[in-house]
Motif scaffolding. Sequence first.
Motif, short mmCIF file in Angstrom:
data_model
loop_
_atom_site.label_atom_id
_atom_site.label_comp_id
_atom_site.label_asym_id
_atom_site.label_seq_id
_atom_site.Cartn_x
_atom_site.Cartn_y
_atom_site.Cartn_z
N THR A 143 -38.08 39.94 32.34
CA THR A 143 -37.24 39.30 31.32
C THR A 143 -36.56 40.40 30.53
OG1 THR A 143 -39.12 39.19 29.80
CG2 THR A 143 -38.66 37.22 31.11
N SER A 144 -35.56 40.01 29.73
CA SER A 144 -34.83 41.01 28.96
C SER A 144 -34.19 40.36 27.74
CB SER A 144 -33.76 41.69 29.81
OG SER A 144 -32.81 40.74 30.27
N SER A 200 -23.86 37.43 35.92
CA SER A 200 -25.24 36.95 35.83
C SER A 200 -26.15 37.60 36.84
CB SER A 200 -25.28 35.43 36.00
OG SER A 200 -24.73 35.05 37.25
N TRP A 201 -25.59 38.16 37.92
CA TRP A 201 -26.47 38.78 38.92
C TRP A 201 -27.02 40.13 38.47
CZ3 TRP A 201 -21.30 37.51 40.46
CH2 TRP A 201 -20.38 38.56 40.38
N ASP A 202 -26.55 40.64 37.33
CA ASP A 202 -27.12 41.86 36.76
C ASP A 202 -28.30 41.50 35.85
OD1 ASP A 202 -25.38 43.48 38.07
OD2 ASP A 202 -24.06 43.85 36.37
N GLY A 203 -29.15 40.60 36.30
CA GLY A 203 -30.28 40.14 35.50
C GLY A 203 -31.44 41.11 35.52
N TRP A 248 -29.88 46.22 36.03
CA TRP A 248 -29.91 45.27 34.91
C TRP A 248 -28.89 45.74 33.88
CZ3 TRP A 248 -31.94 46.91 29.94
CH2 TRP A 248 -31.81 45.93 28.95
N THR A 249 -28.11 44.81 33.37
CA THR A 249 -27.13 45.12 32.33
C THR A 249 -27.37 44.24 31.12
OG1 THR A 249 -25.49 45.66 34.02
CG2 THR A 249 -24.68 45.36 31.79
N LEU A 287 -25.55 48.36 27.87
CA LEU A 287 -26.71 49.13 28.30
C LEU A 287 -27.05 48.73 29.72
CD1 LEU A 287 -29.31 50.87 27.71
CD2 LEU A 287 -30.34 48.75 26.83
N ALA A 288 -27.37 49.71 30.58
CA ALA A 288 -27.71 49.41 31.97
C ALA A 288 -28.81 50.33 32.46
CB ALA A 288 -26.48 49.52 32.86
#
Length: 219
Positions: free
Chosen positions: A75-76, A83-86, A99-100, A198-199
């Motif tokens: 989770t984040s 949305s695929w950068d979950g 993740w972004t 942030l990534a």
Amino acid sequence: TGYTIKRATSSGGTYSTIASGVTGSSYSDTTATNGTTYYYVVNATNSAGTSANSAEDSATPFSPMVNIAFGGTATSSAIGAPSWDGPSQAFIRNSGWKWTNASATNPGPTGWLRYDFGAGNAQTVKRYTVISADQADRDPKTWTFQGSNDASTWTTLDSQSNQAFANRNHAKVYNISNTTAYRYYQIDVTANNGGTALAIAELGLWSDTGRTLADGTYR
């Protein structure tokens, strides 16, 4: 007729006896802790008495660590756009994904990324790795790495500031002296390297004990 084995944690002693009356030509120290350097000397004994200490030798026991972040739930603070950068993308062991922490409604250069090993599956993480994503200004710069067993009260296990990644998909390794098993771990980033988002390409959680097998069929 026998040997006495002595051990110290600093060169030159003070030595403590860990075994006596050893009659074989080898001895295994099963009370050593991984990552600690020990210093050893040996005395020989027979009916005439005991010898002086042998020359000192040293050893550092080591057990390889593995990334145990699989089979859990990520989770984040924000899911990301697109949305695929979950958050789950940071735990698939493919640093081509990421993740972004950015979305149309919640763009941000800060945020947290969390991993839940699951109920009854607390793990003792002793190292974590952070892999940079595709834009340098989105790299994390300042953060705390934390553990929890209720996702409410967090223990800070490591803090970093002014971190910079030399290249894309560059892994930085952080060893921590953690001896407590936690169900949840998170990296809480309070500053990035100048971008509006942030990534993180991958967050690795490493241990040398308590590895859990992923779901599947085994022979």
